[in-house]
Design an enzyme around this catalytic site. Structure first.
Site, PDB file in Angstrom:
ATOM      1  N   CYS A 297       2.640  -2.462   3.669  1.00 16.21           N
ATOM      2  CA  CYS A 297       3.601  -1.388   3.400  1.00 16.21           C
ATOM      3  C   CYS A 297       3.176  -0.027   3.926  1.00 16.21           C
ATOM      4  CB  CYS A 297       3.879  -1.309   1.902  1.00 16.21           C
ATOM      5  SG  CYS A 297       4.318  -2.893   1.178  1.00 16.21           S
TER       6      CYS A 297
ATOM      7  N   HIS B 199       5.312   6.815  -2.817  1.00 13.76           N
ATOM      8  CA  HIS B 199       5.490   5.430  -2.393  1.00 13.76           C
ATOM      9  C   HIS B 199       6.567   4.792  -3.264  1.00 13.76           C
ATOM     10  CE1 HIS B 199       4.546   1.731  -0.419  1.00 13.76           C
ATOM     11  NE2 HIS B 199       4.103   1.147  -1.508  1.00 13.76           N
TER      12      HIS B 199
ATOM     13  N   GLU C 152       0.505   5.398  -9.215  1.00 15.80           N
ATOM     14  CA  GLU C 152       0.729   6.561  -8.355  1.00 15.80           C
ATOM     15  C   GLU C 152       0.859   7.830  -9.191  1.00 15.80           C
ATOM     16  OE1 GLU C 152       3.335   7.797  -4.418  1.00 15.80           O
ATOM     17  OE2 GLU C 152       3.984   6.097  -5.637  1.00 15.80           O
TER      18      GLU C 152
ATOM     19  N   LYS D  31      13.118   5.065  -2.046  1.00 18.51           N
ATOM     20  CA  LYS D  31      13.335   3.607  -1.991  1.00 18.51           C
ATOM     21  C   LYS D  31      14.433   3.162  -2.949  1.00 18.51           C
ATOM     22  CE  LYS D  31       8.739   2.073  -0.407  1.00 18.51           C
ATOM     23  NZ  LYS D  31       8.010   3.360  -0.334  1.00 18.51           N
TER      24      LYS D  31
ATOM     25  N   HIS E 170      12.887  -1.091   0.114  1.00 13.16           N
ATOM     26  CA  HIS E 170      11.512  -1.076   0.639  1.00 13.16           C
ATOM     27  C   HIS E 170      11.504  -1.718   2.019  1.00 13.16           C
ATOM     28  CE1 HIS E 170       7.326  -0.974   1.052  1.00 13.16           C
ATOM     29  NE2 HIS E 170       6.958  -1.305  -0.172  1.00 13.16           N
TER      30      HIS E 170
ATOM     31  N   PHE F 289      -0.157  -3.648  -0.051  1.00 15.83           N
ATOM     32  CA  PHE F 289      -0.888  -4.871  -0.312  1.00 15.83           C
ATOM     33  C   PHE F 289      -2.035  -4.945   0.700  1.00 15.83           C
ATOM     34  CE2 PHE F 289       2.678  -7.697  -2.306  1.00 15.83           C
ATOM     35  CZ  PHE F 289       2.668  -6.889  -3.432  1.00 15.83           C
TER      36      PHE F 289
END
Length: 410
Positions: free
Chosen positions: A161, A300, A311, A332, A337, A397
């Site tokens: 990502c 994010h 976060e 998002k 995403h 990830f």
């Protein structure tokens, strides 16, 4: 290190197929999340995604189109938009000093999925001859280079990502240190194949469908958030030295001030406060920007339980009590995403928001979470914002955390 300007932005996205369209949709809080109409939709647990209204036949002649997966189509068209907006005269440039830097998480998964279906489901012993060329991760970058004859470095980054944030950051480094005159940088992703979506389902990270408002299924930072919604699209930036841009009379869309990179190195999927703090700290140091001078953050903000709380905690570590005064946007909720292209689209939207003195909203934030208690600009954009500097966070990830520091044009 030279100052680096953004002189062109190209976007193919669930919010619109130009930078201007995407920004206006985000500003007005329009969602690109909808029910999938694919033949396999009935076999999905939650058949929703943020899809792009796009027909490659409108942009490419038939023979070329057969060699381009949807991910490459998105990438090439977005790059062409960015170059057109930059108004660069490529005939006067040394194309060996122009680089292409593209991030993608899954590459040509639609082409690969189609090939596997032919072999394993349909029982064929043959697949399309261009499957390898369409499916390889570096295809979007390669086609952008071929399209314009750019013979400088042509690099593809695949760090899940954070892929496109890494691509933009690495391009920034080379333009800033004088190794390149110009770069095309961004990301492209087309992950909405049957196999890809079922694989994401198996991870139990996708959002449950909101029964009342399906388009509101992605709810970053809300207590009732249930996961992320997959999206597709591309965003590309033209980066060049600010001095060169001014000398040729270019319109400057904003600046990249710095780039931070850090790795969790603890768990393949679980984010860490320490890793995110390290990336944000590195970005601020790179930009020589003191934390009190930062105006806003593009989070994010995936809508998963773990990421949003982590976060939030990381932002508090960096900014202390001032964290509560910094607006934090998670777009998002609208565009889904985009995996490897998410960082590039969010970077583009952040630059455009600063241009228009707008702070973009975090939609569907109706239920407060004690673990997520910052100013997330809930549900409605703020106009007349005095935002000059922003962080754009991308966490992944695998643990690769990348953060871009952006500044509005003077």
């Amino acid at each position: 290190m030279r100052r680096v300007a953004v002189t062109g932005i190209g976007v193919i996205s669930p919010l619109g197929n130009s930078a201007g369209e995407a920004f206006q949709s985000a500003r007005q809080g329009r969602s690109g999340i909808r029910f999938l109409e694919s033949p396999f939709a009935k076999q999905l647990v939650a058949p929703i995604a943020a899809t792009v209204c796009f027909d490659g036949a409108a942009y490419f002649e038939p023979l070329k189109l057969r060699m381009l997966d949807r991910v490459s189509q998105f990438g090439v068209v977005a790059a062409n938009q960015a170059l057109a907006e930059s108004q660069l005269d490529l005939t006067k440039m040394d194309r060996g000093r122009v680089g292409v830097f593209v991030g993608t998480g899954l590459g040509g998964t639609l082409s690969n999925d189609e090939g596997y279906k032919s072999l394993y489901s349909d029982g064929s012993d043959r697949i399309k001859p261009f499957t390898v060329l369409a499916g390889m991760h570096n295809a979007p970058a390669a086609w952008i280079g071929i399209e314009h004859g750019f013979t400088g470095p042509n690099l593809t980054y695949s760090t899940a990502c954070s892929s496109s944030a890494v691509a933009i950051g690495e391009a920034w480094l080379r333009v800033a240190n004088g190794a390149l005159d110009m770069a095309i940088a961004g990301g492209s992703e087309a992950p909405l194949s049957f196999g890809s979506i079922k694989a994401w389902e198996a991870l139990h990270t996708l959002a449950k469908i909101d029964k009342e408002l399906p388009h509101a299924s992605c709810k970053p930072f809300s207590k009732d958030r249930s996961g992320m919604v997959l999206g597709e699209g591309a965003a590309m930036l033209v980066l060049e030295s600010r001095d060169n841009a001014i000398a040729r009379g270019a319109r400057i869309q904003g600046e990249l001030l710095g780039y931070g990179l850090a790795t969790d190195a603890g768990h393949i999927t679980r984010p860490s406060v320490e890793g995110q703090v390290a990336a944000m700290s590195a970005a601020l140091r790179s930009a020589a920007l003191d934390p009190p001078l930062l105006d806003a953050i593009n989070a994010h903000g995936t809508g998963t339980l773990a990421n949003d709380a982590t976060e939030t905690a990381a932002i508090k570590v960096i900014f202390g009590e001032r964290a509560y005064q910094i607006p934090v946007s998670a777009t998002k909720a609208m565009h889904g995403h985009l995996l490897g292209a998410a960082g590039a689209l969010e970077c583009a939207l952040s630059l455009l928001a600063m241009q228009h003195d707008v702070t973009l909203p975090t939609l569907h934030l109706l239920t407060s979470d004690p673990d997520c208690d910052l100013d997330y600009v809930p549900n409605q954009a703020r106009n007349h914002s005095q935002v000059r500097t922003m962080l754009s966070n991308s966490f992944a990830f695998g643990g690769t955390n990348a953060v871009l520091v952006l500044r509005a044009s003077d």
